[in-house]
Motif scaffolding. Structure first.
Motif, PDB file in Angstrom:
ATOM      1  N   ASN A 128      -4.223  -4.500   8.003  1.00 49.32           N
ATOM      2  CA  ASN A 128      -5.329  -5.423   8.083  1.00 49.32           C
ATOM      3  C   ASN A 128      -6.725  -5.100   7.277  1.00 49.32           C
ATOM      4  OD1 ASN A 128      -3.598  -6.946   9.657  1.00 49.32           O
ATOM      5  ND2 ASN A 128      -4.499  -6.636  11.581  1.00 49.32           N
ATOM      6  N   VAL A 129      -7.253  -3.906   7.451  1.00 46.43           N
ATOM      7  CA  VAL A 129      -8.222  -3.869   6.848  1.00 46.43           C
ATOM      8  C   VAL A 129      -7.899  -3.431   5.329  1.00 46.43           C
ATOM      9  CG1 VAL A 129      -9.874  -1.730   6.290  1.00 46.43           C
ATOM     10  CG2 VAL A 129      -9.164  -2.330   8.642  1.00 46.43           C
ATOM     11  N   ALA A 130      -6.873  -3.070   4.592  1.00 42.74           N
ATOM     12  CA  ALA A 130      -6.594  -2.813   3.288  1.00 42.74           C
ATOM     13  C   ALA A 130      -6.364  -4.450   2.861  1.00 42.74           C
ATOM     14  CB  ALA A 130      -5.361  -2.170   3.201  1.00 42.74           C
ATOM     15  N   ILE A 131      -5.728  -5.050   3.625  1.00 42.90           N
ATOM     16  CA  ILE A 131      -5.639  -6.575   2.885  1.00 42.90           C
ATOM     17  C   ILE A 131      -6.735  -7.139   2.903  1.00 42.90           C
ATOM     18  CG2 ILE A 131      -4.149  -8.877   3.250  1.00 42.90           C
ATOM     19  CD1 ILE A 131      -1.990  -7.051   4.337  1.00 42.90           C
ATOM     20  N   MET A 132      -7.646  -7.453   4.090  1.00 49.71           N
ATOM     21  CA  MET A 132      -8.833  -7.748   4.205  1.00 49.71           C
ATOM     22  C   MET A 132      -9.811  -7.656   2.867  1.00 49.71           C
ATOM     23  SD  MET A 132     -12.020  -7.025   6.946  1.00 49.71           S
ATOM     24  CE  MET A 132     -12.450  -5.702   5.910  1.00 49.71           C
ATOM     25  N   LEU A 133      -9.717  -6.573   2.426  1.00 48.62           N
ATOM     26  CA  LEU A 133     -10.471  -6.216   1.148  1.00 48.62           C
ATOM     27  C   LEU A 133     -10.051  -6.992  -0.226  1.00 48.62           C
ATOM     28  CD1 LEU A 133     -10.204  -2.123   1.368  1.00 48.62           C
ATOM     29  CD2 LEU A 133     -12.258  -3.374   1.429  1.00 48.62           C
ATOM     30  N   VAL A 134      -8.890  -7.531   0.046  1.00 44.57           N
ATOM     31  CA  VAL A 134      -8.394  -8.423  -1.076  1.00 44.57           C
ATOM     32  C   VAL A 134      -8.786 -10.036  -0.927  1.00 44.57           C
ATOM     33  CG1 VAL A 134      -6.333  -9.154  -2.654  1.00 44.57           C
ATOM     34  CG2 VAL A 134      -6.557  -6.830  -1.792  1.00 44.57           C
ATOM     35  N   THR A 135      -8.506 -10.272   0.272  1.00 48.70           N
ATOM     36  CA  THR A 135      -8.577 -11.810   0.635  1.00 48.70           C
ATOM     37  C   THR A 135      -9.887 -12.233   0.720  1.00 48.70           C
ATOM     38  OG1 THR A 135      -8.442 -10.959   3.028  1.00 48.70           O
ATOM     39  CG2 THR A 135      -6.325 -11.703   2.026  1.00 48.70           C
ATOM     40  N   ALA A 417      -6.380   1.631  -1.096  1.00 53.72           N
ATOM     41  CA  ALA A 417      -5.151   2.732  -1.421  1.00 53.72           C
ATOM     42  C   ALA A 417      -5.569   3.928  -0.125  1.00 53.72           C
ATOM     43  CB  ALA A 417      -5.336   3.363  -2.740  1.00 53.72           C
ATOM     44  N   SER A 418      -6.681   4.204  -0.044  1.00 57.56           N
ATOM     45  CA  SER A 418      -7.088   5.192   0.796  1.00 57.56           C
ATOM     46  C   SER A 418      -6.698   4.854   2.254  1.00 57.56           C
ATOM     47  CB  SER A 418      -8.681   5.514   0.893  1.00 57.56           C
ATOM     48  OG  SER A 418      -9.025   5.986  -0.271  1.00 57.56           O
ATOM     49  N   VAL A 419      -7.209   3.618   2.615  1.00 59.63           N
ATOM     50  CA  VAL A 419      -6.902   3.069   3.733  1.00 59.63           C
ATOM     51  C   VAL A 419      -4.991   3.206   4.331  1.00 59.63           C
ATOM     52  CG1 VAL A 419      -6.984   1.240   5.583  1.00 59.63           C
ATOM     53  CG2 VAL A 419      -9.048   1.966   4.337  1.00 59.63           C
ATOM     54  N   MET A 420      -4.361   2.792   3.212  1.00 57.10           N
ATOM     55  CA  MET A 420      -3.029   2.561   3.553  1.00 57.10           C
ATOM     56  C   MET A 420      -2.027   3.843   3.579  1.00 57.10           C
ATOM     57  SD  MET A 420      -2.388  -0.579   3.900  1.00 57.10           S
ATOM     58  CE  MET A 420      -0.418  -0.721   3.623  1.00 57.10           C
ATOM     59  N   VAL A 421      -2.962   4.936   2.844  1.00 60.78           N
ATOM     60  CA  VAL A 421      -2.277   6.006   2.895  1.00 60.78           C
ATOM     61  C   VAL A 421      -2.579   7.154   3.836  1.00 60.78           C
ATOM     62  CG1 VAL A 421      -1.742   5.745   0.418  1.00 60.78           C
ATOM     63  CG2 VAL A 421      -3.787   7.341   1.255  1.00 60.78           C
ATOM     64  N   MET A 422      -3.722   7.049   4.300  1.00 61.81           N
ATOM     65  CA  MET A 422      -4.322   7.945   5.430  1.00 61.81           C
ATOM     66  C   MET A 422      -3.596   7.768   6.803  1.00 61.81           C
ATOM     67  SD  MET A 422      -8.255   8.155   4.592  1.00 61.81           S
ATOM     68  CE  MET A 422      -8.717   9.532   5.429  1.00 61.81           C
ATOM     69  N   ARG A 423      -3.226   8.880   7.316  1.00 61.48           N
ATOM     70  CA  ARG A 423      -2.747   9.080   8.665  1.00 61.48           C
ATOM     71  C   ARG A 423      -3.199  10.148   9.469  1.00 61.48           C
ATOM     72  NH1 ARG A 423      -1.276   4.924   7.502  1.00 61.48           N
ATOM     73  NH2 ARG A 423       1.001   4.135   7.189  1.00 61.48           N
ATOM     74  N   PRO A 424      -3.001  10.453  10.687  1.00 60.96           N
ATOM     75  CA  PRO A 424      -3.622  11.491  11.388  1.00 60.96           C
ATOM     76  C   PRO A 424      -3.186  12.936  11.326  1.00 60.96           C
ATOM     77  CG  PRO A 424      -3.167   9.785  13.121  1.00 60.96           C
ATOM     78  CD  PRO A 424      -2.385   9.503  11.545  1.00 60.96           C
ATOM     79  N   ASP A 425      -2.156  13.046  10.520  1.00 62.89           N
ATOM     80  CA  ASP A 425      -1.725  14.265  10.325  1.00 62.89           C
ATOM     81  C   ASP A 425      -1.379  14.592   8.634  1.00 62.89           C
ATOM     82  OD1 ASP A 425       1.424  14.341   9.175  1.00 62.89           O
ATOM     83  OD2 ASP A 425       0.758  12.485  10.635  1.00 62.89           O
ATOM     84  N   PHE A 426      -1.753  15.847   8.368  1.00 66.39           N
ATOM     85  CA  PHE A 426      -1.860  16.522   7.041  1.00 66.39           C
ATOM     86  C   PHE A 426      -0.772  15.981   6.029  1.00 66.39           C
ATOM     87  CE2 PHE A 426      -0.511  19.652   3.987  1.00 66.39           C
ATOM     88  CZ  PHE A 426      -1.341  19.616   3.134  1.00 66.39           C
ATOM     89  N   SER A 427       0.447  16.189   6.295  1.00 66.89           N
ATOM     90  CA  SER A 427       1.605  16.069   5.686  1.00 66.89           C
ATOM     91  C   SER A 427       1.912  14.659   5.179  1.00 66.89           C
ATOM     92  CB  SER A 427       2.943  16.597   6.301  1.00 66.89           C
ATOM     93  OG  SER A 427       3.066  15.887   7.537  1.00 66.89           O
ATOM     94  N   GLN A 428       1.555  13.578   6.044  1.00 66.96           N
ATOM     95  CA  GLN A 428       2.043  12.250   6.021  1.00 66.96           C
ATOM     96  C   GLN A 428       0.752  11.856   4.797  1.00 66.96           C
ATOM     97  OE1 GLN A 428       3.314   9.223   8.306  1.00 66.96           O
ATOM     98  NE2 GLN A 428       3.496  10.718  10.042  1.00 66.96           N
ATOM     99  N   THR A 429      -0.393  12.076   5.157  1.00 67.67           N
ATOM    100  CA  THR A 429      -1.608  11.823   4.209  1.00 67.67           C
ATOM    101  C   THR A 429      -1.295  12.056   3.002  1.00 67.67           C
ATOM    102  OG1 THR A 429      -3.183  11.753   6.095  1.00 67.67           O
ATOM    103  CG2 THR A 429      -3.924  11.844   3.810  1.00 67.67           C
ATOM    104  N   TYR A 430      -0.922  13.387   2.438  1.00 67.72           N
ATOM    105  CA  TYR A 430      -0.742  13.727   1.354  1.00 67.72           C
ATOM    106  C   TYR A 430       0.597  13.414   0.723  1.00 67.72           C
ATOM    107  CZ  TYR A 430      -4.865  16.816   1.266  1.00 67.72           C
ATOM    108  OH  TYR A 430      -6.024  17.537   1.114  1.00 67.72           O
TER     109      TYR A 430
END
Length: 702
Positions: A128-135, A417-430
Motif C-alpha cells: 500500500n505504501v509503495a503503490i501510494m507513491l505512484v497513485t 523499490a526500498s519499501v517493497m524489498v525490505m523485510r525484517p530479516d537480512f537474507s530476504q532483504t538482500y
C-alpha cells in the motif's frame, strides 16, 4: 560467514527460479478482474482514473494469493480499502513536501510494525505504501482524489466479487493443508520401518491446525470431512513412535520387529489414501492389502503386551481418520459414492465420531484490536520488528528526498523499490533487493522497447498491462525476480495509457531502482537486527517449553485424565511453536555475515538434536497415558516437578552462557527407577536425562 559470501548467497537466492505448480485459472480470474476495472474506468473516466483503479484491482488480486486462511474476498476488500485510504490521505498532503514526508514516515513505520501480525498483513501494508507513491501523482484536485480512492476500492470489490462468483477449488488451501499433514504422518510411518527413532517435522500439523480455524460464516459452509481428521492425526504420531522405538516397543530384530514393519507400512498406505481423498474431495479407497495387514488376528500372539496395545490403538485411530475423511452430506451421512462400495470394509471400522467444536477465527472488525496489541507489544528495545519499522521509514524518507533532488523525474521509483524489498530479516532483504533490480532491469527494458517500437495507444497499453499482470499472478511463486519482470512492465504499460509511460528512460528507472535497493541493503548493514546473537534465547525458550510439555505428561500419570488431557495438548503446542521458531531463527542466522558469538553452527545443530530427542522421549510417555480413572502413580508428581524446575534453571543457564546442570533431575530419575516397576516409564525417564546431558555436551563445545 563473511560479507562477501553472504552477498553471493543472497544474490543467488534472489535470482533463483523455482519449479512450482502453476494456477492458470486463478491467475486468469485475477487478470479478468483487472481487465474489467480498467475497461470500465477507461470508458467512463479516462486514463488517469483507470490507472488508479487498476492499481487497486492489481493489489487486491495479489492479496488473494497470499498464504492466509482468511476468506479470499475479505483479503481483497481489506487490500482495496486500505490502499484507497492511503492514496486519498497521500494526495491531501502531496502538495506540501514536509506534510507528505511526515505522512510517508508514519505510514511506512506502521507498515513495518504490521509484520507483527504476520507476513500477509506486512506484505499488504508495504504494498500500500509503495503503490501510494505512484497513485498520489495522478489526481489533480481533492474531488478527483476522492474519485480515484473510490475507484481503487472498487477494484478491490470487483476482485472480491469474482472470487465469490467464480470459485476455483473452494476450500482448496484447507484441503491441501490437512492432506499434507496426513501425508507427513504417512511418510513418518514409512521412515520408522527403517529408522525406529526417525525425526518428525511438526510444521505440517501446525499448518493444518492454523487452517482449521474458521470464521463464523466459514464454519457454516466448511465441508464435513475437514472437521475431524486432524485431531486423530495429532494423536497417531506418538502411537507410531512408541510402536517403532525398540526402547519401549518391539525389539530391534525378530518376529516382533517384522510385524511392526508390516503395521507401519499399512498405516502409511491408509494415511496416504485418506490424504488423497481429502485433497480431492473423493471417497476413501483403501488398499486391501493394508486393511488385511491391520486385521491379522495373530498380532496379539506375536507382539508383547505394550506393543500390542499400541497396535490396537493405531488401528482404532486409523479407523477414525478414514471415517472422518469420507465425504459426507450436511447431515453427516456418507455420500452415494461412499455408500456404493468404494470402501466395503468400512462397516468393521469404528462409528463416525462426533465432529469437534471448530476453532474460531475472529472477523476483521474483532481482529483490529488484536493486531494493534501485537504492534504495540513490538514497540520495545531489542524488537526485530521495531528495528525493521525504523529502518523502512528512514529509508523511504531518504529515498523520497533523493528522488526530489536527483534530475531523473518520477523519483518515487527509489522509495517504492526500498519499501517493497525490505523485510525484517537480512537474507530476504538482500535477496529481494538483487531480484528487484534484476527484474526491473529486464521488465523496463522489454516494456520500453515495445513502447518505443510499436507506439501502443491507450487501449493497447491497457491490454498489455493486463497481460503482464496475468504473467505476474501466474509466475508469482516461482521467484521474486521473475515476478518483478512482469511488475515493472505492468507499471510502464499502465502509466503509458496516459502518455507518461516513456517520460523516463530505461536508464533513469533502473538507476532509481538500484538506488532504492542499495538504500535498503545499506540500512540493514547500519542498523541490523541480527538473529545470530539471539539464538541462545530461542534455544532456551525451546528447552523451557519442552520441559513444560514433559512435566505435563508426567503429571498425568500422577492424576490420570486419559489421552486427551487439555494441559498436555497446550504444552505440546507451545513446545512445537518454540521448536519451529528456533529452526526458523537458525535458518535466518545461517546466512548472516556475523560471528556466532558463543553458539557455533555445530553447537546449535547438536543442541537442536538433543532437544528433539528430549521431546521424543516425552512423546513416548504421552503415547501410553493412563485412561481416566486408572490407578495414579504418586512418584510421577515428583518427576513432573523436577522436570519443570530443572528445565527452567537450564533455560536460564543457556541464556546466561553457562553450561546447564541436571544433577537434581538425575537424582529424581534414580529414585524413580526404584519406585516404578513399569519398564516403559523407567526407560523414558532415563531417555529424558540422557537427552539433557547431550544438550549440555553440545553447549560445552561452544
Amino acid at each position: 560467514m563473511s560479507w562477501l559470501r553472504a552477498l553471493k548467497e543472497t544474490a543467488r537466492s534472489g535470482l533463483t527460479v523455482e519449479r512450482r505448480r502453476l494456477a492458470p485459472v486463478v491467475a486468469a480470474r485475477g487478470a479478468l478482474g483487472l481487465a474489467l476495472v480498467i475497461g470500465f474506468s477507461l470508458a467512463l473516466f479516462g486514463p488517469a482514473v483507470a490507472a488508479s483503479s487498476a492499481f487497486g484491482a492489481f493489489q487486491a488480486a495479489i492479496a488473494t494469493f497470499q498464504r492466509s486462511w482468511r476468506p479470499r474476498p475479505t483479503l481483497a476488500l481489506a487490500s482495496g480499502g486500505s490502499l484507497a485510504v492511503s492514496t486519498f490521505l497521500g494526495y491531501l498532503t502531496a502538495a506540501h513536501t514536509v506534510l507528505f514526508l511526515a505522512l510517508l514516515v508514519l505510514w511506512t513505520f506502521l507498515s513495518g510494525l504490521a509484520w507483527a501480525a504476520g507476513p500477509t498483513a506486512g506484505i499488504i501494508a508495504s504494498s500500500n505504501v509503495a503503490i501510494m507513491l505512484v497513485t498520489v501523482t495522478l489526481p489533480t484536485s481533492v474531488a478527483t482524489a476522492a474519485g480515484h480512492a473510490a475507484m481503487i476500492f472498487a477494484g478491490g470489490v470487483v476482485q472480491a466479487a469474482l472470487v465469490v462468483l467464480l470459485p476455483v477449488r473452494p476450500w482448496g488451501a484447507q484441503r491441501d493443508a490437512l492432506a499434507d499433514a496426513l501425508a507427513a504422518e504417512a511418510d513418518y510411518a514409512r521412515r520408522l520401518r527403517h529408522d525406529p527413532v526417525a525425526p518428525f517435522d511438526p510444521v505440517p500439523l501446525m499448518t493444518a491446525r492454523s487452517a482449521a480455524a474458521v470464521t463464523p460464516r466459514q464454519a457454516r459452509r466448511r465441508p464435513a470431512e475437514l472437521h475431524g481428521p486432524r485431531r486423530f492425526a495429532e494423536r497417531i504420531r506418538p502411537v507410531l513412535a512408541s510402536l517403532a522405538d525398540p526402547a519401549v516397543g518391539a525389539p530391534a530384530e525378530g518376529p516382533q520387529r517384522d510385524r511392526v514393519r508390516e503395521l507401519l507400512a499399512a498405516a502409511g498406505e491408509i494415511l496416504d489414501a485418506a490424504a488423497r481423498a481429502i485433497r480431492h474431495g473423493e471417497p476413501v479407497r483403501l488398499p486391501p492389502a493394508a486393511v488385511a495387514a491391520l486385521r491379522t488376528p495373530d498380532t496379539g500372539s506375536i507382539l508383547s503386551e505394550r506393543a500390542h496395545r499400541a497396535a490396537l490403538r493405531l488401528s482404532a485411530l486409523l479407523g477414525d481418520i478414514v471415517e472422518t475423511a469420507e465425504p459426507r452430506t450436511e447431515t453427516g451421512s456418507r455420500t452415494e459414492a461412499g455408500e456404493s462400495g468404494a470402501r466395503p470394509e468400512a462397516a468393521a471400522l469404528p462409528a463416525l465420531p462426533k465432529p469437534p467444536t471448530p476453532r474460531t477465527r475472529p472477523t476483521l472488525v474483532r481482529l483490529a484490536p488484536l493486531v494493534l496489541a501485537k504492534m504495540r507489544a513490538e514497540v520495545r528495545p531489542g524488537s526485530a520488528i521495531l528495528r525493521h519499522a525504523i529502518r523502512v521509514s528512514a529509508v523511504a524518507a531518504a529515498g523520497y528526498l533523493l528522488g526530489l533532488v536527483l534530475p531523473f523525474g518520477h523519483g518515487y521509483w527509489a522509495p517504492m523499490a526500498s519499501v517493497m524489498v525490505m523485510r525484517p530479516d537480512f537474507s530476504q532483504t538482500y535477496s529481494r533487493s538483487v531480484a528487484r533490480f534484476g527484474g526491473t532491469l529486464v521488465g523496463v527494458a522489454l516494456a520500453s522497447a515495445v513502447v518505443q517500437t510499436a507506439h501502443p495507444g491507450t487501449y493497447l497499453s491497457a491490454a498489455l498491462a493486463v497481460l503482464c499482470a496475468f504473467g505476474m499472478y501466474l509466475l508469482m511463486k516461482t521467484g521474486y525476480a521473475v515476478s518483478q519482470v512482469c511488475v515493472a512492465a505492468y507499471v510502464v504499460f499502465l502509466l503509458g495509457m496516459e502518455g507518461s509511460g516513456v517520460s523516463q528512460t530505461v536508464r533513469d528507472r533502473v538507476l532509481l531502482t538500484l538506488l532504492g535497493g542499495l538504500l535498503a541493503m545499506l540500512s540493514y548493514a547500519v542498523y541490523p537486527a541480527w538473529e545470530t546473537p539471539r539464538l541462545r534465547g530461542g534455544l532456551a525458550d525451546w528447552l523451557a517449553a519442552s520441559g513444560r510439555y514433559a512435566a505435563a505428561v508426567a503429571a498425568r500419570y500422577a492424576a490420570p485424565e486419559g489421552p486427551g488431557s487439555p494441559d498436555v495438548r497446550e504444552a505440546l503446542l507451545s513446545a512445537r511453536a518454540a521448536r519451529v521458531a528456533w529452526h526458523d531463527a537458525l535458518g535466518r542466522a545461517t546466512h548472516e555475515p556475523v560471528r556466532h558469538r558463543g553458539l557455533s553452527h555445530a553447537a546449535a545443530e547438536g543442541a537442536g538434536h538433543a532437544l528433539a530427542e528430549f521431546g521424543r522421549a516425552a512423546m513416548l510417555l504421552e503415547a501410553h497415558l493412563p485412561e481416566r480413572g486408572a490407578p495414579p502413580l504418586p512418584a510421577a508428581a515428583g518427576l513432573a516437578e523436577a522436570l519443570r524446575e530443572a528445565t527452567e534453571r537450564g533455560a536460564k543457564a543457556v541464556r546466561e552462557r553457562r553450561e546447564p546442570s541436571w544433577d537434581d533431575l538425575r537424582e529424581t530419575v534414580a529414585a524413580w527407577d526404584t519406585e516404578v516397576t513399569d519398564p516403559l516409564l523407567r526407560k523414558a525417564g532415563r531417555l529424558l536425562v540422557d537427552a539433557l546431558d547431550d544438550l549440555s555436551a553440545a553447549l560445552a563445545d561452544a
